[in-house]
Design an enzyme around this catalytic site. Structure first.
Site, PDB file in Angstrom:
ATOM      1  CG  ASP A   1      46.907  43.707  42.695  1.00  0.00           C
ATOM      2  OD1 ASP A   1      46.530  42.843  43.495  1.00  0.00           O
ATOM      3  OD2 ASP A   1      47.675  44.640  43.005  1.00  0.00           O
TER       4      ASP A   1
ATOM      5  CD  GLU B   1      41.791  34.582  42.912  1.00  0.00           C
ATOM      6  OE1 GLU B   1      42.369  33.703  43.570  1.00  0.00           O
ATOM      7  OE2 GLU B   1      42.278  35.700  42.706  1.00  0.00           O
TER       8      GLU B   1
ATOM      9  CG  ASP C   1      43.391  39.608  41.621  1.00  0.00           C
ATOM     10  OD1 ASP C   1      42.746  38.771  42.286  1.00  0.00           O
ATOM     11  OD2 ASP C   1      44.518  40.018  41.952  1.00  0.00           O
TER      12      ASP C   1
END
Length: 178
Positions: free
Chosen positions: A154, A81, A21
């Site tokens: 995160d 992502e 991420d």
């Protein structure tokens, strides 16, 4: 680099996936592996370069720490992502730069990269594409048999990315054999 102490030996016959991420203040990572009794977290945490560093040095720190992590964990593939649209152009540009550094580290290590949108990740982990962060964290802890919610957020997001890829890979495998 901050990470949990949850490190396990590498099992050659099990697919190991790293979720990343990207972010400039914190780049979350989470490594998952399938075992006899389900999916488990191997290692997770966040790379948090000091805010006082110039931006280019923060990117360098993320790149180097990811390189070390990839060498230590030896993932088979990665889930990152996908790009999203942000209202703040400056934030989006910085996020894109952190994402580019992560993609570069993965490519340099020869790791296959898969991208998933936030909607796809939430859908895979919670079965609801509009789930809140807390719902995702809770389901990640449940799916990975963690005694508490993964922190920081995160890291939970990175673990969710890895879970999403494992589920997508499992589905694709079933579709090919049908």
């Amino acid at each position: 680099m901050r990470s949990s102490t949850n490190r396990l030996p590498r099992h050659r016959d099990r697919m190991r996936v790293i979720g990343i991420d990207p972010g400039t203040t914190a780049t979350g990572y989470g490594v998952v592996e399938e075992r006899e009794n389900g999916l488990h977290a191997v290692r997770f945490g966040a790379i948090t370069p000091p805010a006082r560093l110039p931006f280019a040095q923060r990117l360098l720190r993320i790149y180097r720490d990811l390189g070390t992590l990839l060498t230590e964990c030896r993932p088979d593939c990665a889930a990152v992502e996908a790009v999203f649209f942000a209202r703040n152009v400056q934030s989006a540009l910085r996020l894109g730069q952190a994402r580019g550094v992560a993609l570069l580290a993965l490519a340099e290590a020869g790791i296959e990269i898969h991208e998933y949108s936030a909607l796809e990740v939430k859908q895979a982990v919670t079965s609801y594409g509009q789930a809140q962060k807390e719902q995702v964290q809770s389901m990640v802890a449940t799916l990975l048999h963690l005694p508490e919610l993964p922190r920081p957020a995160d890291a939970a997001d990175a673990l969710a990315l890895a879970i999403c890829h494992r589920q997508a890979a499992r589905l694709k495998g079933r579709l090919r054999t049908s």
